[in-house]
Design an enzyme around this catalytic site. Structure first.
Site, short mmCIF file in Angstrom:
data_model
loop_
_atom_site.label_atom_id
_atom_site.label_comp_id
_atom_site.label_asym_id
_atom_site.label_seq_id
_atom_site.Cartn_x
_atom_site.Cartn_y
_atom_site.Cartn_z
CE LYS A 14 -6.23 -2.27 7.04
NZ LYS A 14 -7.43 -1.68 6.63
N GLY A 15 -2.78 -6.05 5.48
CA GLY A 15 -1.50 -5.40 4.84
C GLY A 15 0.06 -6.14 5.36
CB VAL A 62 -1.20 1.05 19.14
CG1 VAL A 62 -0.89 -0.31 18.64
CG2 VAL A 62 -1.63 2.22 18.18
CG ASN A 88 2.68 -3.36 10.69
OD1 ASN A 88 3.34 -3.25 9.69
ND2 ASN A 88 1.27 -3.65 10.68
CB SER A 146 7.92 5.38 5.89
OG SER A 146 7.73 5.92 4.46
CE1 TYR A 168 2.74 7.00 7.83
CE2 TYR A 168 4.09 7.58 5.89
CZ TYR A 168 3.76 6.56 6.70
OH TYR A 168 4.26 5.45 6.57
CE LYS A 172 4.93 5.09 10.06
NZ LYS A 172 4.78 3.88 10.95
N1 NAP Z 1 2.22 0.53 2.54
C1 NAP Z 1 3.09 1.39 2.29
O1 NAP Z 1 3.57 1.72 1.12
C2 NAP Z 1 3.99 1.78 3.42
C3 NAP Z 1 5.08 2.48 3.41
C4 NAP Z 1 6.00 2.79 4.22
C5 NAP Z 1 5.68 2.44 5.74
N2 NAP Z 1 4.45 1.82 5.81
C6 NAP Z 1 4.20 1.59 7.21
O2 NAP Z 1 3.77 -0.01 7.25
C7 NAP Z 1 2.93 0.00 8.34
C8 NAP Z 1 1.53 -1.03 7.92
O3 NAP Z 1 1.09 -0.29 6.62
P1 NAP Z 1 0.16 -1.25 5.83
O4 NAP Z 1 0.55 -0.46 4.60
O5 NAP Z 1 0.03 -2.46 5.93
O6 NAP Z 1 -1.24 -0.51 6.17
P2 NAP Z 1 -2.81 -0.92 6.23
O7 NAP Z 1 -3.08 -2.13 5.38
O8 NAP Z 1 -3.53 0.09 6.39
O9 NAP Z 1 -2.63 -1.67 7.83
C9 NAP Z 1 -2.28 -0.91 8.67
C10 NAP Z 1 -2.75 -1.74 9.93
O10 NAP Z 1 -2.47 -0.81 11.21
C11 NAP Z 1 -3.77 -1.05 11.97
N3 NAP Z 1 -3.90 0.05 12.83
C12 NAP Z 1 -4.20 1.45 12.72
N4 NAP Z 1 -4.60 2.08 13.60
C13 NAP Z 1 -4.48 1.09 14.82
C14 NAP Z 1 -4.60 1.40 16.27
N5 NAP Z 1 -4.98 2.67 16.63
N6 NAP Z 1 -4.39 0.44 16.75
C15 NAP Z 1 -4.20 -0.98 16.27
N7 NAP Z 1 -4.07 -1.13 14.93
C16 NAP Z 1 -4.26 -0.13 14.13
C17 NAP Z 1 -4.72 -1.23 11.08
O11 NAP Z 1 -5.97 -1.77 11.76
P3 NAP Z 1 -7.60 -1.56 10.97
O12 NAP Z 1 -7.75 -2.63 10.00
O13 NAP Z 1 -8.14 -1.88 12.20
O14 NAP Z 1 -7.56 -0.26 10.29
C18 NAP Z 1 -4.27 -2.24 9.92
O15 NAP Z 1 -4.16 -3.37 10.50
C19 NAP Z 1 2.37 1.24 8.90
O16 NAP Z 1 3.07 1.42 10.19
C20 NAP Z 1 2.96 2.12 7.57
O17 NAP Z 1 3.06 3.59 8.00
C21 NAP Z 1 3.56 1.60 4.90
#
Ligand code: NAP
Length: 245
Positions: A14-15, A62, A88, A146, A168, A172
């Protein structure tokens, strides 16, 4: 036509991770879709295939040694090598009202969980996949970080960096520091490794708040995953260019 690459994206169900997988697939690459939940994995692979992506599922938590070893074995069976690894998967950890993690009241288990996923998970996955990456002619590793991890920006009172995130943001920063160590270790090889910030993206992670779409959030990681030989390494990027450490 460019050569088909083999990619693996963690947290791709997702995401932003899903859109990184979709974007790499749209470039013609074969994509391993890493996800920890079987049903969510299957749904994502089906959706990507319906969109024309050559996708295969890779069960991958992971935080689990066995899971990550199994994922590396599966990629080896499926493809025999890996060209692109996008770390990711990430979590924010529990947050209080206003999306704040107050350092003075922080639950240590939250810190441990965040570091286990966002830092140790990346090292675990990278090292397990490294033998397959070394079989590639141009390996690329992208760690999704991030801009809130930028110590320079956090120290600048003129920069609006958002709420205090005491578990958090440092996780990072730690990830960024680890990225630099890998880049130093890979100096003189063809492996390029960089950190990417997606910007503030509307996903589950942010409670779907944020001006950017997951597709927009995926763009920098996709660019870094497809860098030409001789491209940058050991650096930290957002759409507009380099982010200061
Ligand atoms: N959204 C933002 O504004 C933002 C900004 C800066 C950085 N980021 C970074 O971008 C990345 C993706 O974030 P996102 O916004 O797409 O978040 P998200 O929609 O919550 O997706 C996070 C993904 O990571 C997976 N995940 C979490 N723990 C895991 C584990 N132990 N093993 C394998 N997969 C795992 C989740 O799986 P499940 O579906 O099973 O939970 C999901 O697929 C992250 O590293 C986040 O820190 C996001």
């Amino acid at each position: 036509m460019s050569e088909t690459k083999i990619a693996l994206v963690t947290g791709a169900n997702k995401g932003i991770g899903y859109e990184i997988a979709a974007g790499l697939g749209a470039l013609g690459h074969r994509v391993g879709v890493g996800a920890r939940d079987g049903a969510r994995l299957e749904t994502a692979v089906e959706k990507l295939r319906a969109a024309g992506v050559d996708a295969f599922g890779v069960p991958l938590d992971v935080t689990g040694d066995q899971s990550v070893t199994g994922a590396a074995e599966l990629v080896e069976r499926q493809a025999g090598r890996l060209d692109i690894l996008v770390n990711n998967a990430g979590i924010s950890g529990e947050v209080g009202p206003g999306w704040v993690q107050d350092p003075t009241t922080l639950d240590l288990d939250v810190v441990r969980a965040v570091v286990e996923t966002n830092v140790i998970g990346v090292i675990r996955v990278t090292n397990a996949l490294l033998p397959l990456l070394r079989r590639s002619t141009s390996p690329r590793i992208v760690n999704v970080s991030s801009s809130v991890a930028s110590l320079t920006r956090q120290a600048d009172p003129d920069v609006e960096i958002g709420p205090i995130m005491a578990a958090y943001a440092p996780s990072k920063s730690f990830l960024n520091a680890v990225t630099v160590q890998y880049a130093r270790q890979f100096a003189g090889t063809n492996i390029l490794i960089n950190a990417a910030c997606p910007g503030l993206v509307a996903t589950d992670f942010t409670g779907f708040h944020g001006p950017r779409t997951p597709e927009q959030g995926a763009a920098t990681a996709i660019r870094l995953a497809t860098l030409p030989d001789g491209g940058p390494t050991g650096s930290f990027f957002e759409d507009d260019g380099v982010i200061p450490w």
